[in-house]
Design an enzyme around this catalytic site. Structure first.
Site, mmCIF file in Angstrom:
data_model
loop_
_atom_site.group_PDB
_atom_site.id
_atom_site.type_symbol
_atom_site.label_atom_id
_atom_site.label_comp_id
_atom_site.label_asym_id
_atom_site.label_seq_id
_atom_site.Cartn_x
_atom_site.Cartn_y
_atom_site.Cartn_z
ATOM 1 N N ASN A 7 0.853 -1.182 0.000
ATOM 2 C CA ASN A 7 0.000 0.000 0.000
ATOM 3 C C ASN A 7 0.900 1.247 0.000
ATOM 4 O O ASN A 7 1.724 1.424 0.901
ATOM 5 C CB ASN A 7 -0.897 -0.034 1.248
ATOM 6 C CG ASN A 7 -1.813 1.168 1.321
ATOM 7 O OD1 ASN A 7 -1.399 2.299 1.086
ATOM 8 N ND2 ASN A 7 -3.068 0.935 1.653
ATOM 9 N N HIS A 10 0.910 6.324 1.773
ATOM 10 C CA HIS A 10 1.623 7.319 2.576
ATOM 11 C C HIS A 10 2.814 7.941 1.861
ATOM 12 O O HIS A 10 3.404 8.902 2.360
ATOM 13 C CB HIS A 10 1.978 6.732 3.942
ATOM 14 C CG HIS A 10 0.725 6.421 4.715
ATOM 15 N ND1 HIS A 10 -0.255 7.365 4.917
ATOM 16 C CD2 HIS A 10 0.252 5.269 5.255
ATOM 17 C CE1 HIS A 10 -1.266 6.813 5.569
ATOM 18 N NE2 HIS A 10 -0.984 5.544 5.780
ATOM 19 N N HIS A 43 -5.643 3.654 -1.682
ATOM 20 C CA HIS A 43 -6.987 3.943 -1.164
ATOM 21 C C HIS A 43 -7.371 5.338 -1.647
ATOM 22 O O HIS A 43 -6.805 6.335 -1.205
ATOM 23 C CB HIS A 43 -6.961 3.878 0.369
ATOM 24 C CG HIS A 43 -8.304 4.042 1.011
ATOM 25 N ND1 HIS A 43 -8.496 3.884 2.357
ATOM 26 C CD2 HIS A 43 -9.517 4.356 0.514
ATOM 27 C CE1 HIS A 43 -9.777 4.080 2.651
ATOM 28 N NE2 HIS A 43 -10.414 4.384 1.547
ATOM 29 N N ARG A 45 -9.629 7.970 -1.171
ATOM 30 C CA ARG A 45 -10.617 8.360 -0.161
ATOM 31 C C ARG A 45 -11.500 9.475 -0.693
ATOM 32 O O ARG A 45 -11.084 10.248 -1.561
ATOM 33 C CB ARG A 45 -9.915 8.823 1.122
ATOM 34 C CG ARG A 45 -9.120 7.741 1.809
ATOM 35 C CD ARG A 45 -8.585 8.242 3.140
ATOM 36 N NE ARG A 45 -9.606 8.200 4.150
ATOM 37 C CZ ARG A 45 -9.703 7.256 5.093
ATOM 38 N NH1 ARG A 45 -8.794 6.314 5.182
ATOM 39 N NH2 ARG A 45 -10.679 7.280 5.966
ATOM 40 N N ARG A 49 -7.317 12.749 0.639
ATOM 41 C CA ARG A 49 -6.285 13.291 1.525
ATOM 42 C C ARG A 49 -4.871 12.847 1.143
ATOM 43 O O ARG A 49 -3.896 13.478 1.504
ATOM 44 C CB ARG A 49 -6.565 12.921 2.976
ATOM 45 C CG ARG A 49 -6.401 11.444 3.267
ATOM 46 C CD ARG A 49 -6.530 11.159 4.734
ATOM 47 N NE ARG A 49 -7.902 11.315 5.187
ATOM 48 C CZ ARG A 49 -8.380 10.700 6.276
ATOM 49 N NH1 ARG A 49 -7.583 9.957 7.011
ATOM 50 N NH2 ARG A 49 -9.629 10.845 6.633
ATOM 51 N N GLU A 70 -8.502 0.404 -3.164
ATOM 52 C CA GLU A 70 -9.289 0.354 -1.927
ATOM 53 C C GLU A 70 -10.281 1.503 -1.966
ATOM 54 O O GLU A 70 -9.908 2.637 -2.283
ATOM 55 C CB GLU A 70 -8.303 0.566 -0.776
ATOM 56 C CG GLU A 70 -8.515 -0.341 0.387
ATOM 57 C CD GLU A 70 -7.490 -0.035 1.448
ATOM 58 O OE1 GLU A 70 -6.393 -0.588 1.353
ATOM 59 O OE2 GLU A 70 -7.780 0.756 2.361
ATOM 60 N N THR A 101 -8.396 3.428 8.138
ATOM 61 C CA THR A 101 -9.598 2.609 8.184
ATOM 62 C C THR A 101 -9.705 1.955 9.562
ATOM 63 O O THR A 101 -8.787 1.273 9.987
ATOM 64 C CB THR A 101 -9.534 1.509 7.100
ATOM 65 O OG1 THR A 101 -9.084 2.109 5.887
ATOM 66 C CG2 THR A 101 -10.876 0.866 6.897
ATOM 67 N N GLU A 151 -10.507 -9.614 2.842
ATOM 68 C CA GLU A 151 -9.259 -9.220 3.498
ATOM 69 C C GLU A 151 -9.572 -9.159 4.982
ATOM 70 O O GLU A 151 -10.429 -8.368 5.415
ATOM 71 C CB GLU A 151 -8.755 -7.862 3.002
ATOM 72 C CG GLU A 151 -7.444 -7.479 3.702
ATOM 73 C CD GLU A 151 -6.907 -6.115 3.307
ATOM 74 O OE1 GLU A 151 -7.117 -5.682 2.160
ATOM 75 O OE2 GLU A 151 -6.283 -5.479 4.173
ATOM 76 N N HIS A 191 -3.541 -4.697 7.848
ATOM 77 C CA HIS A 191 -3.768 -3.516 8.683
ATOM 78 C C HIS A 191 -2.907 -3.595 9.937
ATOM 79 O O HIS A 191 -3.054 -4.506 10.739
ATOM 80 C CB HIS A 191 -5.234 -3.300 9.080
ATOM 81 C CG HIS A 191 -5.516 -1.833 9.274
ATOM 82 N ND1 HIS A 191 -5.074 -1.150 10.366
ATOM 83 C CD2 HIS A 191 -6.129 -0.927 8.482
ATOM 84 C CE1 HIS A 191 -5.413 0.118 10.257
ATOM 85 N NE2 HIS A 191 -6.048 0.287 9.115
HETATM 86 N N1 PXP Z 1 -5.827 -3.025 4.424
HETATM 87 C C1 PXP Z 1 -6.742 -2.036 4.464
HETATM 88 C C2 PXP Z 1 -8.142 -2.346 4.098
HETATM 89 C C3 PXP Z 1 -6.382 -0.728 4.841
HETATM 90 O O1 PXP Z 1 -7.300 0.238 4.904
HETATM 91 C C4 PXP Z 1 -5.028 -0.468 5.132
HETATM 92 C C5 PXP Z 1 -4.628 0.926 5.506
HETATM 93 O O2 PXP Z 1 -4.730 1.766 4.408
HETATM 94 C C6 PXP Z 1 -4.110 -1.520 5.043
HETATM 95 C C7 PXP Z 1 -4.529 -2.784 4.716
HETATM 96 C C8 PXP Z 1 -2.665 -1.313 5.300
HETATM 97 O O3 PXP Z 1 -2.480 -1.009 6.627
HETATM 98 P P1 PXP Z 1 -1.080 -0.486 7.137
HETATM 99 O O4 PXP Z 1 -0.820 0.822 6.437
HETATM 100 O O5 PXP Z 1 -1.268 -0.351 8.599
HETATM 101 O O6 PXP Z 1 -0.061 -1.527 6.737
#
Ligand code: PXP
Length: 239
Positions: A7, A10, A43, A45, A49, A70, A101, A151, A191
């Site tokens: 992901n 960030h 993601h 959103r 953001r 996402e 999330t 997931e 997550h």
């Molecule tokens: N899975 C989902 C559905 C999420 O919303 C996120 C956060 O964006 C992640 C996985 C990844 O989480 P993390 O950034 O804590 O690894």
């Protein structure tokens, strides 16, 4: 071997923090793929953001492995997914004020709304995953409304304050993963996973792919920091 979808939200968070054009999420996607990631997750959103519409469009062209979008199950996002056609989407609940999330999708309570989004996206040949808490009825409902995958939310496992709580949460993830596989669903998890807690999740055979973002980007700050200082010094010395 388990696969890893990265992901890159960030990377965009850093860009948005200063309103600059860098760091470029598309470049991060390319590096992650070269390093062996099985897919790239962003993601989009409602408040844009971090990741924005332009990022998703370019990523669709650039990502060679698998683009996992996402998104919330809103009309706006469903229309974007149908237009851009990522390889898969992951439906998540979304609250404007949350930092990330927070909980899994209530597939049981919101069946109709989610089912409409699932059908609409699947009609375009896009695979659908539902982000759910490790709760049996949510896994069963996911299967019933036609999801291809779930997931499993590992947030409670990841946030556990001691080993006893962690083991209890781990057991829920294990049971949910088994249930998912038993029903013929693809099973992903993610997550809050980081370098100190990922191993117990990796050990669950029923999980196909992990979804990890924040910890990888946080680590990249340090693995790349020395080189970044050296690069700047080289420019300064060259003058
Ligand atoms: N899975 C989902 C559905 C999420 O919303 C996120 C956060 O964006 C992640 C996985 C990844 O989480 P993390 O950034 O804590 O690894």
């Amino acid at each position: 071997m388990k696969k890893l979808m990265v992901n890159i939200d960030h990377v965009a968070t850093l860009r948005q923090a200063r309103g600059t054009h860098y760091p470029e999420p598309v470049y991060a996607a390319s590096i992650a793929e070269t390093a062996g990631a099985s897919g790239i997750i962003v993601h989009l959103r409602e408040d844009r953001r971090h990741i924005n519409d332009r990022d998703v469009k370019i990523l669709r062209e650039v990502v060679k492995t698998k683009l996992n979008l996402e998104m919330a199950a809103t009309d706006e996002m469903v229309a974007i997914a149908r237009d851009i056609k990522p390889d898969m989407i992951t439906l998540v609940p979304e609250k404007r004020e949350e930092l990330t999330t927070e909980g899994g999708l209530d597939v049981v309570g919101l069946t109709k709304k989610i089912q409409m989004a699932v059908e609409s996206v699947k009609n375009k040949g896009i695979k659908v995953s539902l982000f759910v808490d490790p709760v049996e009825k949510q896994i069963i409902a996911s299967k019933e409304i036609g999801a291809d995958m779930v997931e499993i939310h590992t947030g409670a496992y990841s946030d556990a304050l001691n080993e006893k709580i962690q083991d209890k949460e781990l057991k829920k993830v294990i049971d949910a993963a088994r249930k998912g596989k038993e029903l013929g669903l693809g099973v992903n998890a993610g997550h809050g996973l980081h370098y100190h807690n990922v191993r117990k999740i990796v050990a669950i055979p029923e999980i196909d792919e992990l979804s990890i973002g924040h910890s990888i980007i946080a680590r990249a700050v340090f693995t790349g920091f020395e080189q970044a200082v050296r690069d700047m010094l080289r420019l300064i010395k060259e003058n």
